[in-house]
Scaffold this active site. Structure first.
Site, mmCIF file in Angstrom:
data_model
loop_
_atom_site.group_PDB
_atom_site.id
_atom_site.type_symbol
_atom_site.label_atom_id
_atom_site.label_comp_id
_atom_site.label_asym_id
_atom_site.label_seq_id
_atom_site.Cartn_x
_atom_site.Cartn_y
_atom_site.Cartn_z
ATOM 1 N N ARG A 28 -7.526 7.659 1.436
ATOM 2 C CA ARG A 28 -6.124 7.601 1.885
ATOM 3 C C ARG A 28 -5.582 8.989 2.211
ATOM 4 O O ARG A 28 -4.398 9.264 2.012
ATOM 5 C CB ARG A 28 -5.219 6.931 0.841
ATOM 6 C CG ARG A 28 -5.524 5.454 0.634
ATOM 7 C CD ARG A 28 -4.291 4.723 0.089
ATOM 8 N NE ARG A 28 -4.629 3.344 -0.230
ATOM 9 C CZ ARG A 28 -4.557 2.813 -1.454
ATOM 10 N NH1 ARG A 28 -4.162 3.548 -2.466
ATOM 11 N NH2 ARG A 28 -4.874 1.550 -1.649
ATOM 12 N N ARG A 51 0.114 8.069 3.549
ATOM 13 C CA ARG A 51 1.447 7.952 2.985
ATOM 14 C C ARG A 51 2.067 9.242 2.451
ATOM 15 O O ARG A 51 3.270 9.319 2.291
ATOM 16 C CB ARG A 51 1.399 6.899 1.882
ATOM 17 C CG ARG A 51 0.825 5.598 2.382
ATOM 18 C CD ARG A 51 0.554 4.609 1.278
ATOM 19 N NE ARG A 51 -0.344 5.137 0.273
ATOM 20 C CZ ARG A 51 -0.603 4.503 -0.872
ATOM 21 N NH1 ARG A 51 -0.035 3.340 -1.124
ATOM 22 N NH2 ARG A 51 -1.425 5.020 -1.748
ATOM 23 N N ARG A 76 4.558 6.618 12.129
ATOM 24 C CA ARG A 76 4.523 5.200 11.787
ATOM 25 C C ARG A 76 5.908 4.546 11.766
ATOM 26 O O ARG A 76 6.010 3.324 11.647
ATOM 27 C CB ARG A 76 3.897 5.030 10.389
ATOM 28 C CG ARG A 76 2.396 4.909 10.307
ATOM 29 C CD ARG A 76 1.827 3.563 10.716
ATOM 30 N NE ARG A 76 2.596 2.415 10.272
ATOM 31 C CZ ARG A 76 2.544 1.873 9.072
ATOM 32 N NH1 ARG A 76 1.719 2.356 8.170
ATOM 33 N NH2 ARG A 76 3.285 0.835 8.773
ATOM 34 N N ASP A 133 -7.413 -0.854 8.079
ATOM 35 C CA ASP A 133 -7.093 -1.589 6.865
ATOM 36 C C ASP A 133 -8.179 -2.624 6.663
ATOM 37 O O ASP A 133 -8.759 -3.108 7.648
ATOM 38 C CB ASP A 133 -5.724 -2.277 6.981
ATOM 39 C CG ASP A 133 -5.291 -2.870 5.651
ATOM 40 O OD1 ASP A 133 -4.605 -2.171 4.882
ATOM 41 O OD2 ASP A 133 -5.666 -4.029 5.357
ATOM 42 N N TYR A 165 -8.188 -11.632 -1.287
ATOM 43 C CA TYR A 165 -6.961 -11.792 -0.490
ATOM 44 C C TYR A 165 -6.899 -13.182 0.146
ATOM 45 O O TYR A 165 -5.850 -13.811 0.178
ATOM 46 C CB TYR A 165 -6.877 -10.710 0.588
ATOM 47 C CG TYR A 165 -6.463 -9.365 0.048
ATOM 48 C CD1 TYR A 165 -5.209 -9.186 -0.542
ATOM 49 C CD2 TYR A 165 -7.311 -8.264 0.114
ATOM 50 C CE1 TYR A 165 -4.830 -7.955 -1.052
ATOM 51 C CE2 TYR A 165 -6.933 -7.025 -0.393
ATOM 52 C CZ TYR A 165 -5.697 -6.883 -0.978
ATOM 53 O OH TYR A 165 -5.317 -5.676 -1.492
#
Length: 336
Positions: free
Chosen positions: A18, A22, A31, A67, A142
Protein backbone atom coordinates in the site's frame (compact mmCIF):
# COMPACT_ATOMS: atom_id res chain seq x y z
CA UNK A 1 14.97 -9.24 -8.22
CA UNK A 2 18.29 -10.55 -6.86
CA UNK A 3 16.91 -10.77 -3.33
CA UNK A 4 13.82 -12.64 -4.58
CA UNK A 5 16.15 -15.19 -6.13
CA UNK A 6 18.31 -15.38 -2.97
CA UNK A 7 21.38 -14.01 -4.72
CA UNK A 8 23.91 -11.58 -3.17
CA UNK A 9 22.67 -7.96 -3.10
CA UNK A 10 24.62 -4.70 -2.69
CA UNK A 11 21.98 -3.53 -0.20
CA UNK A 12 18.70 -4.76 1.24
CA UNK A 13 15.91 -3.79 -1.17
CA UNK A 14 12.75 -2.14 0.17
CA UNK A 15 9.19 -1.47 -0.96
CA UNK A 16 5.97 -1.03 1.02
CA UNK A 17 2.60 -2.69 0.70
CA UNK A 18 0.00 0.00 0.00
CA UNK A 19 2.86 2.43 -0.71
CA UNK A 20 0.74 3.83 -3.55
CA UNK A 21 -2.13 5.36 -1.75
CA UNK A 22 -3.81 6.51 1.32
CA UNK A 23 -0.90 8.25 3.07
CA UNK A 24 0.13 10.32 0.03
CA UNK A 25 -1.42 13.78 -0.39
CA UNK A 26 -0.83 13.64 -4.16
CA UNK A 27 -2.77 10.35 -4.26
CA UNK A 28 -5.68 11.81 -2.30
CA UNK A 29 -5.80 14.82 -4.65
CA UNK A 30 -5.83 12.61 -7.73
CA UNK A 31 -8.48 10.25 -6.34
CA UNK A 32 -10.81 13.03 -5.18
CA UNK A 33 -14.32 12.25 -6.44
CA UNK A 34 -13.17 9.11 -8.32
CA UNK A 35 -14.53 5.80 -6.97
CA UNK A 36 -11.87 3.19 -6.17
CA UNK A 37 -12.85 0.69 -8.85
CA UNK A 38 -13.02 3.42 -11.48
CA UNK A 39 -9.47 4.50 -10.61
CA UNK A 40 -8.38 0.84 -11.01
CA UNK A 41 -9.80 0.78 -14.56
CA UNK A 42 -8.21 3.99 -15.88
CA UNK A 43 -4.71 3.38 -17.24
CA UNK A 44 -3.63 7.00 -16.75
CA UNK A 45 -4.59 6.90 -13.06
CA UNK A 46 -3.08 3.45 -12.49
CA UNK A 47 0.23 4.64 -13.95
CA UNK A 48 0.31 7.90 -12.00
CA UNK A 49 -0.70 6.32 -8.67
CA UNK A 50 1.80 3.47 -9.07
CA UNK A 51 4.59 5.95 -9.88
CA UNK A 52 3.92 8.42 -7.04
CA UNK A 53 5.67 6.49 -4.25
CA UNK A 54 8.55 5.49 -6.53
CA UNK A 55 9.25 9.17 -7.22
CA UNK A 56 8.76 10.25 -3.63
CA UNK A 57 10.46 7.45 -1.70
CA UNK A 58 13.02 5.93 -4.07
CA UNK A 59 11.78 2.40 -3.28
CA UNK A 60 13.29 -0.54 -5.14
CA UNK A 61 10.02 -1.77 -6.67
CA UNK A 62 6.64 -0.45 -7.77
CA UNK A 63 3.49 -2.39 -6.87
CA UNK A 64 0.76 -2.31 -9.51
CA UNK A 65 -2.12 -0.15 -8.28
CA UNK A 66 -5.24 -2.29 -8.30
CA UNK A 67 -7.65 -4.05 -5.95
CA UNK A 68 -8.18 -7.73 -5.34
CA UNK A 69 -11.80 -7.51 -6.59
CA UNK A 70 -10.86 -5.95 -9.97
CA UNK A 71 -10.88 -9.31 -11.80
CA UNK A 72 -14.24 -10.19 -10.22
CA UNK A 73 -15.77 -6.94 -11.46
CA UNK A 74 -14.19 -7.56 -14.88
CA UNK A 75 -16.09 -10.85 -15.27
CA UNK A 76 -19.40 -9.23 -14.33
CA UNK A 77 -19.70 -9.71 -10.55
CA UNK A 78 -21.70 -6.86 -9.02
CA UNK A 79 -19.10 -5.53 -6.59
CA UNK A 80 -18.52 -2.06 -5.22
CA UNK A 81 -15.88 -0.73 -2.83
CA UNK A 82 -17.70 1.28 -0.20
CA UNK A 83 -15.50 3.92 1.50
CA UNK A 84 -14.81 2.93 5.10
CA UNK A 85 -16.24 -0.55 4.54
CA UNK A 86 -14.43 -2.31 1.70
CA UNK A 87 -15.64 -4.55 -1.12
CA UNK A 88 -19.39 -5.28 -1.02
CA UNK A 89 -20.91 -8.02 -3.22
CA UNK A 90 -24.54 -7.55 -4.27
CA UNK A 91 -25.28 -11.27 -4.78
CA UNK A 92 -23.15 -13.45 -2.51
CA UNK A 93 -22.24 -16.93 -3.77
CA UNK A 94 -23.42 -19.57 -1.32
CA UNK A 95 -24.61 -22.47 -3.49
CA UNK A 96 -23.79 -24.33 -6.70
CA UNK A 97 -26.04 -22.05 -8.78
CA UNK A 98 -24.01 -19.05 -7.65
CA UNK A 99 -20.88 -20.58 -9.18
CA UNK A 100 -22.25 -19.88 -12.66
CA UNK A 101 -21.46 -16.19 -12.12
CA UNK A 102 -17.73 -17.01 -12.07
CA UNK A 103 -16.79 -17.29 -15.72
CA UNK A 104 -13.13 -17.45 -16.79
CA UNK A 105 -11.23 -14.16 -17.09
CA UNK A 106 -9.98 -13.31 -20.58
CA UNK A 107 -7.26 -10.73 -21.35
CA UNK A 108 -9.92 -8.75 -23.24
CA UNK A 109 -11.81 -8.27 -19.95
CA UNK A 110 -8.99 -6.12 -18.55
CA UNK A 111 -7.47 -4.11 -21.45
CA UNK A 112 -6.76 -1.26 -19.01
CA UNK A 113 -4.43 -3.57 -17.04
CA UNK A 114 -2.36 -4.40 -20.12
CA UNK A 115 -2.21 -0.75 -21.15
CA UNK A 116 -1.25 0.43 -17.66
CA UNK A 117 1.45 -2.21 -17.14
CA UNK A 118 3.01 -1.43 -20.53
CA UNK A 119 2.96 2.29 -19.72
CA UNK A 120 4.51 1.68 -16.31
CA UNK A 121 7.30 -0.52 -17.60
CA UNK A 122 8.24 2.31 -19.96
CA UNK A 123 8.28 4.88 -17.15
CA UNK A 124 9.93 2.74 -14.49
CA UNK A 125 13.04 1.87 -16.45
CA UNK A 126 15.24 -0.31 -14.25
CA UNK A 127 12.77 -0.33 -11.31
CA UNK A 128 10.80 -3.60 -11.31
CA UNK A 129 7.00 -3.63 -11.35
CA UNK A 130 5.33 -6.17 -9.07
CA UNK A 131 2.05 -7.56 -10.41
CA UNK A 132 -0.80 -7.96 -7.97
CA UNK A 133 -3.68 -10.35 -7.29
CA UNK A 134 -5.82 -11.62 -4.45
CA UNK A 135 -5.63 -15.29 -3.45
CA UNK A 136 -8.66 -17.61 -3.83
CA UNK A 137 -9.42 -17.88 -0.09
CA UNK A 138 -9.66 -14.11 0.37
CA UNK A 139 -11.70 -13.68 -2.83
CA UNK A 140 -13.98 -16.54 -1.72
CA UNK A 141 -14.44 -14.83 1.63
CA UNK A 142 -15.73 -11.62 0.01
CA UNK A 143 -17.95 -13.55 -2.39
CA UNK A 144 -19.51 -15.73 0.33
CA UNK A 145 -19.80 -13.17 3.13
CA UNK A 146 -20.94 -10.41 0.77
CA UNK A 147 -18.32 -8.04 2.22
CA UNK A 148 -15.53 -7.86 4.81
CA UNK A 149 -15.94 -10.22 7.77
CA UNK A 150 -14.19 -10.44 11.12
CA UNK A 151 -14.70 -14.14 11.68
CA UNK A 152 -15.20 -15.53 8.13
CA UNK A 153 -18.05 -17.58 9.60
CA UNK A 154 -20.04 -18.21 6.41
CA UNK A 155 -16.84 -18.86 4.47
CA UNK A 156 -15.55 -21.42 6.95
CA UNK A 157 -18.99 -23.02 7.34
CA UNK A 158 -19.04 -23.64 3.57
CA UNK A 159 -15.44 -24.90 3.60
CA UNK A 160 -16.20 -27.30 6.49
CA UNK A 161 -19.72 -28.30 5.45
CA UNK A 162 -19.59 -28.62 1.64
CA UNK A 163 -16.02 -29.49 0.64
CA UNK A 164 -17.03 -30.31 -2.94
CA UNK A 165 -18.67 -26.92 -3.58
CA UNK A 166 -15.77 -25.22 -1.79
CA UNK A 167 -13.27 -27.01 -4.02
CA UNK A 168 -15.09 -25.98 -7.18
CA UNK A 169 -15.37 -22.36 -6.02
CA UNK A 170 -11.67 -22.21 -5.12
CA UNK A 171 -10.75 -23.84 -8.44
CA UNK A 172 -12.59 -21.17 -10.42
CA UNK A 173 -11.05 -18.39 -8.36
CA UNK A 174 -7.58 -19.88 -8.84
CA UNK A 175 -8.17 -19.86 -12.62
CA UNK A 176 -9.22 -16.20 -12.48
CA UNK A 177 -6.15 -15.28 -10.38
CA UNK A 178 -3.82 -17.13 -12.76
CA UNK A 179 -5.34 -15.36 -15.78
CA UNK A 180 -5.16 -11.94 -14.08
CA UNK A 181 -1.49 -12.38 -13.18
CA UNK A 182 -0.59 -13.77 -16.62
CA UNK A 183 -2.02 -10.61 -18.22
CA UNK A 184 0.27 -8.50 -16.01
CA UNK A 185 3.38 -10.58 -16.68
CA UNK A 186 2.67 -10.68 -20.43
CA UNK A 187 2.50 -6.86 -20.40
CA UNK A 188 5.87 -6.60 -18.63
CA UNK A 189 5.52 -7.08 -14.84
CA UNK A 190 8.86 -8.29 -13.40
CA UNK A 191 7.48 -10.16 -10.36
CA UNK A 192 4.08 -10.98 -8.88
CA UNK A 193 2.59 -10.97 -5.39
CA UNK A 194 -0.47 -12.92 -4.30
CA UNK A 195 -2.23 -11.40 -1.27
CA UNK A 196 -4.20 -13.71 1.03
CA UNK A 197 -5.45 -11.10 3.47
CA UNK A 198 -7.95 -13.27 5.37
CA UNK A 199 -6.35 -16.74 5.31
CA UNK A 200 -4.92 -16.27 8.82
CA UNK A 201 -8.37 -17.26 10.10
CA UNK A 202 -7.80 -20.86 8.94
CA UNK A 203 -6.18 -23.61 11.04
CA UNK A 204 -3.12 -25.32 9.54
CA UNK A 205 -4.83 -28.65 8.84
CA UNK A 206 -7.72 -26.88 7.07
CA UNK A 207 -5.25 -24.75 5.10
CA UNK A 208 -3.43 -27.89 3.99
CA UNK A 209 -6.63 -29.64 2.87
CA UNK A 210 -8.77 -26.79 1.55
CA UNK A 211 -6.50 -23.89 0.53
CA UNK A 212 -2.98 -25.11 -0.22
CA UNK A 213 -3.86 -27.17 -3.36
CA UNK A 214 -5.34 -24.08 -5.06
CA UNK A 215 -2.54 -21.71 -4.06
CA UNK A 216 -0.01 -24.29 -5.18
CA UNK A 217 -1.70 -24.50 -8.58
CA UNK A 218 -1.46 -20.71 -9.02
CA UNK A 219 2.28 -20.63 -8.34
CA UNK A 220 2.87 -23.71 -10.51
CA UNK A 221 1.00 -22.10 -13.43
CA UNK A 222 3.19 -18.99 -13.15
CA UNK A 223 6.49 -20.84 -12.80
CA UNK A 224 7.12 -21.19 -16.58
CA UNK A 225 6.90 -17.38 -16.90
CA UNK A 226 10.19 -17.11 -15.01
CA UNK A 227 9.24 -14.17 -12.75
CA UNK A 228 9.72 -14.25 -8.96
CA UNK A 229 6.53 -15.08 -7.05
CA UNK A 230 5.74 -13.62 -3.62
CA UNK A 231 3.06 -15.00 -1.29
CA UNK A 232 1.75 -12.86 1.58
CA UNK A 233 -0.94 -13.36 4.19
CA UNK A 234 -2.01 -11.58 7.38
CA UNK A 235 -2.02 -13.38 10.74
CA UNK A 236 -0.36 -16.37 9.10
CA UNK A 237 2.38 -17.16 11.65
CA UNK A 238 1.01 -20.69 12.13
CA UNK A 239 0.81 -21.15 8.35
CA UNK A 240 4.25 -19.89 7.30
CA UNK A 241 5.65 -23.38 6.71
CA UNK A 242 2.64 -24.37 4.63
CA UNK A 243 2.74 -21.10 2.69
CA UNK A 244 6.35 -21.92 1.86
CA UNK A 245 5.16 -25.24 0.47
CA UNK A 246 2.72 -23.47 -1.86
CA UNK A 247 5.54 -22.78 -4.29
CA UNK A 248 6.31 -19.06 -4.14
CA UNK A 249 9.93 -17.88 -4.24
CA UNK A 250 9.37 -15.34 -1.45
CA UNK A 251 7.18 -15.70 1.63
CA UNK A 252 5.83 -12.44 3.05
CA UNK A 253 5.79 -12.28 6.85
CA UNK A 254 3.50 -10.00 8.87
CA UNK A 255 4.78 -8.24 12.01
CA UNK A 256 3.61 -10.91 14.47
CA UNK A 257 6.53 -13.31 13.86
CA UNK A 258 10.17 -12.12 13.94
CA UNK A 259 12.02 -12.80 10.69
CA UNK A 260 14.61 -15.10 12.28
CA UNK A 261 11.76 -17.26 13.63
CA UNK A 262 10.02 -17.09 10.25
CA UNK A 263 13.23 -18.32 8.61
CA UNK A 264 13.04 -21.40 10.87
CA UNK A 265 9.38 -22.04 10.00
CA UNK A 266 9.71 -21.67 6.22
CA UNK A 267 11.46 -24.44 4.30
CA UNK A 268 14.94 -23.74 2.86
CA UNK A 269 15.11 -22.26 -0.62
CA UNK A 270 12.83 -19.28 0.06
CA UNK A 271 13.50 -15.57 0.52
CA UNK A 272 11.49 -13.63 3.13
CA UNK A 273 9.75 -10.27 2.83
CA UNK A 274 8.82 -8.01 5.73
CA UNK A 275 8.11 -7.16 8.43
CA UNK A 276 8.09 -3.84 10.34
CA UNK A 277 4.78 -3.22 12.13
CA UNK A 278 3.08 -0.38 10.16
CA UNK A 279 2.04 1.21 13.47
CA UNK A 280 5.73 1.71 14.40
CA UNK A 281 5.84 4.45 11.73
CA UNK A 282 3.53 6.56 13.93
CA UNK A 283 6.06 6.46 16.82
CA UNK A 284 9.06 8.82 17.28
CA UNK A 285 11.89 8.41 14.73
CA UNK A 286 14.29 6.86 17.28
CA UNK A 287 11.77 4.03 17.72
CA UNK A 288 11.33 3.61 13.96
CA UNK A 289 15.09 3.44 13.48
CA UNK A 290 15.65 0.95 16.30
CA UNK A 291 12.85 -1.33 15.10
CA UNK A 292 13.92 -1.12 11.45
CA UNK A 293 17.52 -2.04 12.33
CA UNK A 294 16.18 -5.01 14.30
CA UNK A 295 14.17 -6.19 11.27
CA UNK A 296 17.28 -5.86 9.07
CA UNK A 297 19.40 -7.83 11.56
CA UNK A 298 16.86 -10.65 11.81
CA UNK A 299 16.39 -10.58 8.03
CA UNK A 300 20.06 -11.50 7.59
CA UNK A 301 19.22 -14.98 8.90
CA UNK A 302 17.06 -15.58 5.80
CA UNK A 303 18.46 -16.76 2.45
CA UNK A 304 17.20 -13.53 0.90
CA UNK A 305 15.46 -10.52 2.47
CA UNK A 306 13.24 -7.80 1.04
CA UNK A 307 12.44 -5.14 3.64
CA UNK A 308 8.75 -4.30 3.86
CA UNK A 309 6.06 -3.58 6.41
CA UNK A 310 4.16 -6.41 8.06
CA UNK A 311 1.03 -5.17 6.27
CA UNK A 312 -0.04 -2.04 4.37
CA UNK A 313 0.94 1.57 5.03
CA UNK A 314 -1.60 3.13 7.42
CA UNK A 315 -3.46 6.23 6.13
CA UNK A 316 -2.15 8.41 8.99
CA UNK A 317 1.52 7.68 8.18
CA UNK A 318 3.73 10.71 7.47
CA UNK A 319 5.18 10.23 3.95
CA UNK A 320 8.43 11.87 5.11
CA UNK A 321 8.93 9.06 7.62
CA UNK A 322 8.60 6.48 4.82
CA UNK A 323 11.16 8.38 2.72
CA UNK A 324 13.52 8.47 5.69
CA UNK A 325 12.97 4.76 6.31
CA UNK A 326 13.95 3.91 2.70
CA UNK A 327 17.20 5.84 3.18
CA UNK A 328 17.87 4.06 6.47
CA UNK A 329 17.27 0.59 4.97
CA UNK A 330 19.52 1.35 2.00
CA UNK A 331 22.28 2.63 4.25
CA UNK A 332 22.00 0.13 7.13
CA UNK A 333 21.26 -2.78 4.80
CA UNK A 334 24.32 -2.15 2.63
CA UNK A 335 26.66 -5.11 2.39
CA UNK A 336 29.69 -2.99 1.46
Amino acid sequence: MLACRRRPVPRTPVWFMRQAGRALPEYLRLREGVPMLESCARPDMIVEITMQPVRRYGVDAAIFFSDIVVPLKAIGIDVDIKPGVGPVIADPIRDAAGLDALRPLEPGDVPYVTEAVQGLVGELGATPLIGFAGAPFTLASYLIEGGPSKNQERTKALMYGDPDLWDRLMGRLADITIAFLKVQVAAGASAIQVFDSWVGSVAPEDYRASVLPHTRRIFAALEPLGVPRVHFGVGTGELLGLMGEAGADVVGVDWRVPLDEAARRVEPGKALQGNLDPAVLLAPWETVERRARDVLARGRTAEGHIFNLGHGVLPSTDPDVLARLVDLVHEAGSTH
